[in-house]
Design a protein around this motif. Structure first.
Motif, short mmCIF file in Angstrom:
data_model
loop_
_atom_site.label_atom_id
_atom_site.label_comp_id
_atom_site.label_asym_id
_atom_site.label_seq_id
_atom_site.Cartn_x
_atom_site.Cartn_y
_atom_site.Cartn_z
N GLU A 76 31.20 43.38 46.93
CA GLU A 76 32.35 44.41 46.95
C GLU A 76 31.10 45.54 48.39
OE1 GLU A 76 31.36 43.71 42.61
OE2 GLU A 76 30.20 43.31 44.53
N ASP A 77 29.70 44.78 48.39
CA ASP A 77 29.79 45.71 50.11
C ASP A 77 28.84 44.56 51.12
OD1 ASP A 77 27.06 44.95 48.16
OD2 ASP A 77 26.94 47.36 47.02
N ARG A 144 30.11 39.42 41.41
CA ARG A 144 30.45 40.00 41.63
C ARG A 144 30.47 40.70 39.77
NH1 ARG A 144 35.82 40.02 41.74
NH2 ARG A 144 36.38 41.41 40.24
N ALA A 145 31.35 41.61 38.97
CA ALA A 145 31.96 42.35 38.23
C ALA A 145 32.01 41.23 37.21
CB ALA A 145 32.72 43.63 37.76
N ALA A 146 31.67 40.97 36.04
CA ALA A 146 31.59 40.22 34.87
C ALA A 146 32.99 40.32 34.60
CB ALA A 146 30.43 40.13 34.20
N ASN A 147 33.75 39.34 34.45
CA ASN A 147 34.92 38.99 34.23
C ASN A 147 34.73 39.56 32.09
OD1 ASN A 147 34.87 36.63 32.69
ND2 ASN A 147 36.07 36.12 34.39
N ASP A 148 36.06 39.31 31.41
CA ASP A 148 35.55 39.24 29.93
C ASP A 148 35.65 38.35 29.96
OD1 ASP A 148 37.48 42.15 30.03
OD2 ASP A 148 39.23 40.78 29.40
N ASP A 149 35.30 37.11 29.93
CA ASP A 149 34.81 35.46 29.45
C ASP A 149 33.15 35.97 28.72
OD1 ASP A 149 37.37 34.53 29.08
OD2 ASP A 149 36.54 32.99 30.77
N GLU A 165 41.17 29.62 46.61
CA GLU A 165 40.24 30.92 46.57
C GLU A 165 39.05 30.16 47.67
OE1 GLU A 165 40.61 33.92 42.95
OE2 GLU A 165 39.18 31.92 42.98
N ARG A 166 38.54 28.96 46.89
CA ARG A 166 37.91 28.49 48.24
C ARG A 166 37.80 28.62 49.30
NH1 ARG A 166 37.05 25.08 43.54
NH2 ARG A 166 37.87 22.81 44.37
N ASP A 175 39.11 39.46 50.76
CA ASP A 175 39.16 40.16 49.32
C ASP A 175 38.30 40.05 48.35
OD1 ASP A 175 40.59 40.61 46.97
OD2 ASP A 175 41.44 38.63 47.06
N VAL A 176 37.59 41.00 47.76
CA VAL A 176 36.54 41.40 47.03
C VAL A 176 36.87 40.64 45.12
CG1 VAL A 176 35.21 42.45 48.72
CG2 VAL A 176 37.34 44.19 46.93
N SER A 177 38.58 40.72 45.33
CA SER A 177 38.74 40.29 43.75
C SER A 177 38.82 38.85 43.96
CB SER A 177 40.49 40.25 44.19
OG SER A 177 41.21 40.03 44.85
N LEU A 178 38.35 38.07 44.72
CA LEU A 178 38.22 36.57 44.31
C LEU A 178 37.20 35.77 42.99
CD1 LEU A 178 37.18 35.22 47.98
CD2 LEU A 178 39.59 35.32 47.14
N GLY A 179 37.40 35.10 42.92
CA GLY A 179 36.51 34.64 41.54
C GLY A 179 36.77 36.03 40.07
#
Length: 207
Positions: A76-77, A144-149, A165-166, A175-179
């Motif tokens: 993110e930063d 990054r922020a953890a997802n639901d998994d 994405e690679r 793109d900070v949404s990668l992954g």
């Protein structure tokens, strides 16, 4: 965050591994920051080893003088952080892993959990940044922020990339949404020490 992970299984049949022509090396199951890890970068892709704890090229002084905790960087930063902003532009890499660990619980009684791919591809491809300090190649794993998994285990996770994405990451995507869509599974494992290693660390236990 990501503070311990596992070498990928380089004896697999994945196309990426066969193209890289990586010399076999003993697989480790408890990789720690400051150890050398396999990174993949350049065009065509080349496998090389880097010290897992990034030191920026502008650092003056001895290696031991670099005190910042830079084995992870926040996607993110990182683009604007002085330590990472140059390699954000010019130091993209991938760091393959066979899984990683996170801990839950109170200090002194923390429970380790192994987190692995829940998909068909065994290898997790962490987004990374690599920096050459003097003659030493160093690297960091993006988080990054953890997802639901995995958010029940930890609020952060490595940035783990699918094939599209690679390519985007290595091409310089911001793109900070990668992954965020990484499919993962986890289970508790027996508590282990800093020097412990071996495939037995992966074995599930009753929680």
């Amino acid at each position: 965050m990501c503070g311990r992970f596992i070498d990928p299984n380089l004896r697999g049949t994945e196309v990426e591994h066969s193209e890289l022509k990586i010399d076999p090396f003993p697989r480790r199951f408890n990789i720690k920051p400051t150890q050398d890890v396999l990174v993949v970068a350049k065009t065509p892709l080349v496998g090389m080893f880097a010290r897992w704890w990034l030191v920026p090229s502008w650092h003056r002084g001895d290696l031991k003088d670099w005190k910042a905790t830079t084995f992870n960087a926040r996607i993110e930063d990182a683009k604007t952080k002085p330590t990472f902003r140059a390699v954000w532009r010019h130091g993209r890499c991938l760091i393959p892993g066979g899984g990683y660990y996170e801990w839950t619980g109170d200090k002194g009684a923390k429970q380790p959990h192994l987190i692995r791919s829940a998909g068909n591809e065994e290898t997790l491809w962490f987004a990374g940044l690599a920096s050459r300090w003097q003659d030493l190649l160093t690297c960091t794993v993006m988080t990054r922020a953890a997802n639901d998994d995995v958010k029940a285990v930890h609020h952060r996770m490595p940035v783990m990339l699918n094939a599209d994405e690679r390519e985007a990451w290595l091409g310089g995507s911001d793109d900070v949404s990668l992954g965020e869509g990484a499919r993962l599974t986890h289970h508790p494992v027996a508590r282990f020490g800093i020097e412990d290693d071996g495939p037995e660390l992966l074995e599930p236990i009753d929680p």
